[in-house]
Design a protein around this motif. Structure first.
Motif, short mmCIF file in Angstrom:
data_model
loop_
_atom_site.label_atom_id
_atom_site.label_comp_id
_atom_site.label_asym_id
_atom_site.label_seq_id
_atom_site.Cartn_x
_atom_site.Cartn_y
_atom_site.Cartn_z
N ALA A 57 2.01 -9.38 2.77
CA ALA A 57 1.06 -8.28 2.86
C ALA A 57 -0.24 -8.70 2.16
CB ALA A 57 1.63 -7.03 2.22
N SER B 65 -3.95 -7.12 0.87
CA SER B 65 -4.71 -5.90 0.63
C SER B 65 -6.15 -6.08 1.10
CB SER B 65 -4.68 -5.55 -0.86
OG SER B 65 -5.48 -6.46 -1.58
N ALA B 66 -6.92 -5.02 1.02
CA ALA B 66 -8.33 -5.06 1.43
C ALA B 66 -9.14 -6.00 0.55
CB ALA B 66 -8.94 -3.66 1.40
N ASP B 67 -8.69 -6.24 -0.67
CA ASP B 67 -9.38 -7.15 -1.59
C ASP B 67 -8.94 -8.60 -1.42
OD1 ASP B 67 -8.96 -4.62 -4.08
OD2 ASP B 67 -10.65 -4.93 -2.72
N TYR C 82 -2.49 -11.00 -2.25
CA TYR C 82 -1.28 -11.24 -1.48
C TYR C 82 -0.06 -10.70 -2.19
CZ TYR C 82 -4.11 -14.70 0.99
OH TYR C 82 -5.08 -15.31 1.72
N SER C 83 0.92 -10.29 -1.38
CA SER C 83 2.26 -10.01 -1.90
C SER C 83 3.26 -10.52 -0.88
CB SER C 83 2.46 -8.52 -2.16
OG SER C 83 2.53 -7.81 -0.95
N ASP D 33 7.13 -7.75 -1.15
CA ASP D 33 6.79 -6.72 -2.15
C ASP D 33 6.66 -7.26 -3.57
OD1 ASP D 33 8.86 -4.36 -0.38
OD2 ASP D 33 6.72 -4.75 -0.16
N LEU E 191 3.99 -8.93 -5.94
CA LEU E 191 2.55 -9.21 -6.05
C LEU E 191 2.35 -10.61 -6.64
CD1 LEU E 191 -0.06 -7.66 -5.48
CD2 LEU E 191 -0.10 -7.04 -7.88
N SER F 291 -4.66 -15.39 -5.78
CA SER F 291 -4.84 -15.28 -4.33
C SER F 291 -5.36 -16.60 -3.78
CB SER F 291 -5.81 -14.15 -4.01
OG SER F 291 -5.26 -12.93 -4.37
N ASP G 55 -4.58 -5.33 5.73
CA ASP G 55 -5.40 -4.12 5.79
C ASP G 55 -6.52 -4.33 6.80
OD1 ASP G 55 -7.87 -2.48 4.59
OD2 ASP G 55 -6.00 -1.51 4.02
N THR H 296 -9.44 -6.30 5.39
CA THR H 296 -9.14 -7.58 4.74
C THR H 296 -10.10 -8.64 5.24
OG1 THR H 296 -6.81 -7.00 4.59
CG2 THR H 296 -7.35 -9.32 4.39
#
Length: 142
Positions: free
Chosen positions: A65, A67-69, A72-73, A76, A78, A82, A108, A111
């Protein structure tokens, strides 16, 4: 009777013109050659027809996954950084070295493109060939 020997003529091959022809041919082949890069990942784009998730036969898959920033994860968990080496290590640990598993990338909508490409690059370097890009079903009437 005494015969006079004729002097033998030295036979010379003019190689300069032959070298010129070889260079012209070499230049022709260099200019007309096309180089293609074969992609190493086959991306199976999901279709948003039914809105139902596809059932996985094996049951195990690796979820990446973003995020918008651009954080990475993996499954689940984190990641502290990055960057590509951290992502490679996390995917390698999650897969246990089995690159036949499905790898799903969820990003996202905002992203940065580079973050998604970095995740795809990590999957390619580890040898994953089954890659899914997850989406959500579009809302009607925007």
């Amino acid at each position: 009777m005494k015969f006079r020997r004729r002097r033998r003529e030295n036979i010379e091959l003019n190689l300069i013109s032959l070298i010129d022809v070889v260079f012209v041919l070499l230049l022709f082949f260099v200019v007309t050659t096309t180089f293609t890069r074969q992609s190493q990942l086959r991306v199976e784009l999901p279709e948003a027809v039914s809105g139902m998730p596809a059932e996985d036969a094996a049951g195990k898959r690796i979820e990446v996954a973003i995020s918008a920033d651009g954080v990475y994860s993996v499954n689940d968990q984190l990641l502290p950084k990055s960057d590509l080496p951290t992502l490679l290590d996390a995917i390698q640990q999650a897969s246990g070295g089995d690159n036949t598993l499905r790898l799903s990338i969820s990003a996202d909508g905002k992203t940065p493109h580079q973050s998604v490409i970095t995740a795809m690059d990590a999957a390619g370097k580890l040898g994953f060939s089954k890659l899914d890009m997850t989406t959500v079903e579009a809302q009607g009437g925007r």
